[in-house]
Structures are given as C-alpha cells and as structure tokens.
Write a protein that holds these residues in place. Structure first.
Motif, mmCIF file in Angstrom:
data_model
loop_
_atom_site.group_PDB
_atom_site.id
_atom_site.type_symbol
_atom_site.label_atom_id
_atom_site.label_comp_id
_atom_site.label_asym_id
_atom_site.label_seq_id
_atom_site.Cartn_x
_atom_site.Cartn_y
_atom_site.Cartn_z
ATOM 1 N N ALA A 174 0.818 -1.215 0.000
ATOM 2 C CA ALA A 174 0.000 0.000 0.000
ATOM 3 C C ALA A 174 0.849 1.261 0.000
ATOM 4 C CB ALA A 174 -0.914 -0.006 1.219
ATOM 5 N N ALA A 175 1.983 1.216 0.725
ATOM 6 C CA ALA A 175 2.750 2.449 0.949
ATOM 7 C C ALA A 175 3.508 2.932 -0.275
ATOM 8 C CB ALA A 175 3.718 2.258 2.116
ATOM 9 N N ARG A 176 3.584 2.088 -1.299
ATOM 10 C CA ARG A 176 4.240 2.580 -2.522
ATOM 11 C C ARG A 176 3.435 3.715 -3.136
ATOM 12 N NH1 ARG A 176 5.362 -2.553 -6.050
ATOM 13 N NH2 ARG A 176 3.500 -3.270 -4.960
ATOM 14 N N LEU A 177 2.121 3.711 -2.907
ATOM 15 C CA LEU A 177 1.310 4.871 -3.320
ATOM 16 C C LEU A 177 0.545 5.287 -2.064
ATOM 17 C CD1 LEU A 177 -0.748 5.234 -6.608
ATOM 18 C CD2 LEU A 177 -1.034 6.644 -4.558
ATOM 19 N N HIS A 178 1.192 6.153 -1.247
ATOM 20 C CA HIS A 178 0.787 6.333 0.153
ATOM 21 C C HIS A 178 -0.122 7.522 0.416
ATOM 22 C CE1 HIS A 178 3.818 9.533 0.141
ATOM 23 N NE2 HIS A 178 4.663 8.685 -0.420
ATOM 24 N N LEU A 179 -0.214 8.449 -0.513
ATOM 25 C CA LEU A 179 -1.013 9.674 -0.350
ATOM 26 C C LEU A 179 -0.602 10.484 0.877
ATOM 27 C CD1 LEU A 179 -4.691 8.495 -1.116
ATOM 28 C CD2 LEU A 179 -2.983 9.375 -2.696
ATOM 29 N N GLY A 180 0.557 10.215 1.418
ATOM 30 C CA GLY A 180 0.984 10.930 2.637
ATOM 31 C C GLY A 180 0.129 10.558 3.828
ATOM 32 N N ALA A 181 -0.579 9.421 3.735
ATOM 33 C CA ALA A 181 -1.591 9.102 4.740
ATOM 34 C C ALA A 181 -1.176 8.010 5.708
ATOM 35 C CB ALA A 181 -2.879 8.672 4.033
ATOM 36 N N LEU A 182 -0.055 7.318 5.429
ATOM 37 C CA LEU A 182 0.272 6.154 6.256
ATOM 38 C C LEU A 182 1.378 6.434 7.261
ATOM 39 C CD1 LEU A 182 0.148 3.349 3.508
ATOM 40 C CD2 LEU A 182 -1.675 4.135 5.034
ATOM 41 N N GLY A 183 2.158 7.452 7.022
ATOM 42 C CA GLY A 183 3.289 7.776 7.889
ATOM 43 C C GLY A 183 4.227 8.680 7.115
ATOM 44 N N ILE A 184 5.384 8.962 7.722
ATOM 45 C CA ILE A 184 6.372 9.793 7.030
ATOM 46 C C ILE A 184 7.373 8.865 6.341
ATOM 47 C CG2 ILE A 184 8.219 11.481 7.330
ATOM 48 C CD1 ILE A 184 6.600 12.670 9.632
ATOM 49 N N VAL A 185 7.493 8.989 5.042
ATOM 50 C CA VAL A 185 8.447 8.162 4.298
ATOM 51 C C VAL A 185 9.834 8.721 4.564
ATOM 52 C CG1 VAL A 185 9.155 7.315 2.030
ATOM 53 C CG2 VAL A 185 6.721 7.696 2.509
ATOM 54 N N LEU A 186 10.729 7.855 5.053
ATOM 55 C CA LEU A 186 12.085 8.314 5.380
ATOM 56 C C LEU A 186 13.071 8.034 4.257
ATOM 57 C CD1 LEU A 186 12.280 7.055 9.083
ATOM 58 C CD2 LEU A 186 11.803 9.383 8.294
ATOM 59 N N ASP A 187 12.933 6.855 3.655
ATOM 60 C CA ASP A 187 13.809 6.533 2.523
ATOM 61 C C ASP A 187 13.088 5.627 1.545
ATOM 62 O OD1 ASP A 187 14.372 3.666 3.187
ATOM 63 O OD2 ASP A 187 15.304 4.570 4.950
ATOM 64 N N VAL A 188 13.607 5.615 0.332
ATOM 65 C CA VAL A 188 13.003 4.830 -0.740
ATOM 66 C C VAL A 188 14.135 4.131 -1.496
ATOM 67 C CG1 VAL A 188 11.568 4.910 -2.829
ATOM 68 C CG2 VAL A 188 11.215 6.627 -1.040
ATOM 69 N N THR A 189 13.940 2.858 -1.831
ATOM 70 C CA THR A 189 14.906 2.151 -2.676
ATOM 71 C C THR A 189 14.262 1.882 -4.031
ATOM 72 O OG1 THR A 189 15.840 1.101 -0.719
ATOM 73 C CG2 THR A 189 16.425 0.137 -2.859
ATOM 74 N N PHE A 191 -7.021 -0.227 1.962
ATOM 75 C CA PHE A 191 -6.113 0.891 2.239
ATOM 76 C C PHE A 191 -6.647 1.694 3.438
ATOM 77 C CE2 PHE A 191 -4.253 5.066 1.977
ATOM 78 C CZ PHE A 191 -2.960 4.859 1.497
ATOM 79 N N CYS A 192 -7.976 1.911 3.447
ATOM 80 C CA CYS A 192 -8.576 2.694 4.546
ATOM 81 C C CYS A 192 -8.353 1.989 5.881
ATOM 82 C CB CYS A 192 -10.077 2.860 4.312
ATOM 83 S SG CYS A 192 -10.429 3.907 2.902
ATOM 84 N N ALA A 193 -8.534 0.647 5.882
ATOM 85 C CA ALA A 193 -8.366 -0.100 7.134
ATOM 86 C C ALA A 193 -6.911 -0.010 7.607
ATOM 87 C CB ALA A 193 -8.772 -1.554 6.918
ATOM 88 N N LEU A 194 -5.976 -0.097 6.663
ATOM 89 C CA LEU A 194 -4.556 -0.003 7.019
ATOM 90 C C LEU A 194 -4.236 1.385 7.568
ATOM 91 C CD1 LEU A 194 -1.787 -1.479 6.925
ATOM 92 C CD2 LEU A 194 -1.449 -0.415 4.688
ATOM 93 N N ARG A 195 -4.778 2.407 6.914
ATOM 94 C CA ARG A 195 -4.544 3.778 7.372
ATOM 95 C C ARG A 195 -5.053 3.962 8.803
ATOM 96 N NH1 ARG A 195 -6.470 8.287 8.744
ATOM 97 N NH2 ARG A 195 -8.611 7.539 8.651
ATOM 98 N N GLU A 196 -6.252 3.424 9.062
ATOM 99 C CA GLU A 196 -6.821 3.576 10.412
ATOM 100 C C GLU A 196 -5.978 2.837 11.456
ATOM 101 O OE1 GLU A 196 -10.966 2.457 9.911
ATOM 102 O OE2 GLU A 196 -11.102 3.986 8.339
#
Ligand code: FAD
Length: 397
Positions: free
Chosen positions: A173-188, A374-379
């Motif tokens: 899910a977090a690959r397309l996160h909408l800024g809604a799941l947390g703060i992305v610190l790094d990406v590979t 995605f909504c359930a994961l976000r919550e």
C-alpha cells in the motif's frame, strides 16, 4: 518515550505555502526543515502533545491541495542524500526528500537510470510515488512500481522497514501512500543501466491515431500523443532507446510551459480510450462556450497491483487536460473540467491523486477494488488521524 524538551526544533510560523501551479496554498502553524530522524520524531511527539496534524511536503508540485495543512508542515529538503548504490542489483536507496533532478545526476555517475520519469524532475522521491506519478509506455508501470523497499516513520514513532519480504502488506500500500500512512524516510528504487532516448514526432489525426493505437503501442516504448482540441490534429511522439550521440537535451514542452497552472486528469481502461476521446471531442464541438486552448496529452501505462494505483489490475490510458493561465491570470475552466470528468467517469475513469477531482469515498470504493483495505490499514497505522488534511478527509470519510 521521547519528551518534547528544549531541543525540539522550533520551526517557523507565518509562512505561506503555495503549490507549483499557484492553485492551492495554506498557512501551516509551524514549518519545519529537520536535518535528522531525531528531529522528525520530536516534531511528531510535539504534534501529539498539542493535538496538531502533520504533513510532509515534497516538491509542492501536486496541483491539488493534497500537500496542504494548517498544522505542522515538514519539508525534507535536508534529507536528500543517496544512502546506498548497489551496482550489481542496479538499486539505489535514497532519503525521501531527494529531488529526482538530484537523483538523476547521482545515477549518471554510476551509469544507471530510472526506467521511467514524469514530465518534471523538481519533485521528491517520496512525493512522486505518493500520488502515483506516471509517464508513458504500455510496458512500463507508474513510478511507484520501481520501488523495491521503503522506510516509514509511523504516527506511533515506530520506524517500519517495508519490502516484499518485510511487512509486505504495508509495503504494497505504501508505494502509493497519499501521505496518509506515515512519514516516508527513505526509498529504494530498482534502476536500469543508463540509456539515451531518441525522439521522433510526426503529425496525424485523432481518428487515425485511434485506429492505429495498437500499432503505435507496439512501435514505440515511450509512445504518447498530443491532441489539439477543437481540431482533428494530433502530434504523435515516439521515444525509444538509442545508441546515437545526444543532439538536444531540451524538452520544449515544459521549457516553454512555465506558466501552466491547472491540470486535472482521470484515466481509464485502454480499450475505452477511443470512445472517451471521441466523446470529449464531440462535447467540445457542441459547446462553444468552452475554449480548450492547450493540447490534451494522452499516455499509457502497464497494469500493477498497488491498491491505490490508477493502473490497479488494468493497463491504462491517461488523458491529461491542461489549461494555461497566462501570467497567473484566471481562465474559465469549470465547465471544461466538469464536462471532462463526467465523460471520464462514464467510461470507467479513475482519478490521478495529485490532480483536481470530485470523487468521494463511495465513488472511490467502486473505482478501486482495494480502497477499503487501504482505509483499514490507514486507520490501523494512524488511528488518531495525525497525517490527515482536508484533501484526505474528503476521500476517506
Ligand atoms: C509541471 C508539472 C508536471 C507534472 N508532470 C507529471 C507527469 O508527467 N506525470 C504525473 O503523473 N504527474 C505529473 N505531475 C504531478 C506530480 O508528479 C505529482 O504531483 C507529484 O506527487 C509531485 O511530487 P512532489 O515531490 O512535488 O510532492 P508534493 O506535491 O509536495 O506531495 C505529494 C504528496 O506526497 C506527500 N509526501 C511528500 N513527501 C512525503 C514524505 N516524505 N512522507 C510522507 N508523505 C510525503 C505529500 O504530503 C502529498 O500527499 C506534474 C506536476 C507539475 C506541476
């Protein structure tokens, strides 16, 4: 548990944020430019203590209000390092705030490249994947499909490493996160060996290019076309890998289009491209009050399995409707936008998350089969909604 003691970054107040297009802005209560993870954590602790919301802004290029907040805004411009280059696997791990323009220069040193990019490079690693940025090529996915791992700082303060093997559900899910799941610190990112592109452009007509669509898709790896509304004129653009020496490094499209201001985009199944474009053309002809003065750009992408991807489980065509705002002045767009969105929705369109759209949670549940997941994961990851803003409230509630 970390306290919010005296070393908490102060941040700035009174700043106004405005997105690239000048279409949305906000006045965050505090604006932070942290230099390390410890500071970001402290900002989160402070936000929790004071009941504030937090939003990270990347390059500020999203034409919608997805990056806006009246709470704490974090800019990761200082967290822009390349952390690791794996020349065997052709992978690069970067801090989330790096601009693609910076990353491209680094990759060049290692004779590596990203396989696909959007139209501009002054955007960040976390920002481009967060809204589903895409380019074109029916064999190529959106940029988020190039991500093989990422690290999230959750609302709880926990740091979560995610990949196909580590926390795979969050990774998906977090690959397309909408800024809604947390703060992305790094990406590979998975990269490819460096390559050059040769561009060939030629005129055609809308009906002809639609008749020959399958052929064009086969002929060129990065095929797209521009349709000039109120006419039948089309410019077909092929871009393909070449061994030839470079002759020009300029892209006329964005070099000359610095005044572009508003764009909205929906997309839909490739097989419906013809019907939707012809209906848009007919609708424009029938309504002389609408003056679409800028080419409509049509691009293609391969299907994927990212829950909020517009290409989720289907090869897709993107139809990009743009209006130019000369010197920032307002031009009438509402009628054009409404017409366009009505037609796209009728043909099964899905929204581009960075762009203007009027979809509600109910619409999105119908468009995206895994929206509820995605909504359930976000919550679960952000039970108190610390990463929400008004854009996200409109789509999640
Ligand atoms: C001139 C122009 C050309 C464009 N061309 C294309 C194109 O070709 N194809 C296409 O698909 N799109 C295109 N876009 C849209 C653009 O790619 C997206 O808006 C992209 O998300 C912008 O990246 P950014 O770094 O500016 O992110 P922002 O707009 O700043 O933020 C996007 C989202 O990511 C979140 N975010 C950013 N960093 C983090 C982080 N570290 N952690 C958590 N959340 C974070 C933000 O909160 C927000 O939700 C274009 C836009 C412009 C203005």
């Amino acid at each position: 548990m970390e306290g919010s003691g005296s070393s908490v970054p102060q941040g700035q107040s009174g700043l106004r944020f405005q997105n690239w297009a000048g279409t949305f802005g906000c006045r965050p209560e505090r604006f932070y430019r942290p230099r390390e993870l410890r500071e970001i954590r402290q900002i989160l602790v402070l936000a929790r203590e004071q009941g504030k919301r937090v939003k990270v802004v990347g390059g500020g290029h999203s034409p919608s209000d997805i990056a806006c907040t009246d709470g704490f805004m974090i800019h990761l411009g200082h967290l822009n390092r390349v952390l690791q280059v794996d020349k065997e696997k052709l992978q690069v791990k970067v801090e989330a705030g790096i601009l693609l323009s910076e990353l491209n220069l680094e990759l060049d040193k290692h004779r590596m490249a990203l396989e696909n990019l959007g139209a501009v490079a002054e955007v960040t690693a976390a920002g481009v994947i967060g809204t589903g940025t895409h380019n074109t090529g029916i064999q190529l996915g959106i940029l988020a499909t190039q991500v093989v791992a990422l690290t999230l700082l959750l609302a709880s303060g926990e740091v979560l490493e995610c990949s196909e093997s580590l926390n795979p559900e969050v990774f998906g899910a977090a690959r397309l996160h909408l800024g809604a799941l947390g703060i992305v610190l790094d990406v590979t990112f998975q990269c490819v060996p460096e390559f050059r592109l040769r561009e060939i452009a030629f005129p055609s007509t809308l009906t002809q290019v639609l008749d020959e669509l399958e052929e064009h898709l086969r002929n060129s790896r990065y095929f797209r076309f521009l349709w000039f509304p109120h006419t039948d004129n089309v410019r077909v653009i092929y871009q393909d890998p070449t061994q030839q020496a470079p002759r020009s490094s300029s892209s006329w499209f964005w070099d000359y289009a610095v005044g572009f201001h508003l764009l909205q985009l929906l997309l839909w199944l490739r097989s419906r491209t013809r019907a939707a474009l012809l209906e848009l053309r007919a609708a424009l002809e029938a309504d002389p009050a609408i003056r679409a003065h800028f080419p409509v750009e049509i691009r293609f992408c391969r299907r994927d399995r990212i829950p909020l991807s517009p290409c989720f489980q289907r090869d897709s065509c993107y139809i990009n409707v743009i209006m130019y705002r000369p010197y920032g002045r307002a031009v009438p767009l509402a009628r054009y936008w409404l017409l366009y969105e009505r037609i796209m929705r009728k043909h099964g369109g899905r929204p581009h998350w960075a762009k203007a759209h009027s979809c509600t949670r109910k619409d999105l549940e119908e468009m995206f089969p895994e929206f509820h997941k995605f909504c359930a994961l976000r919550e679960k990851l952000d039970p108190n909604g610390i990463f929400l803003n008004s854009y996200l409230e409109k789509i999640f509630f």
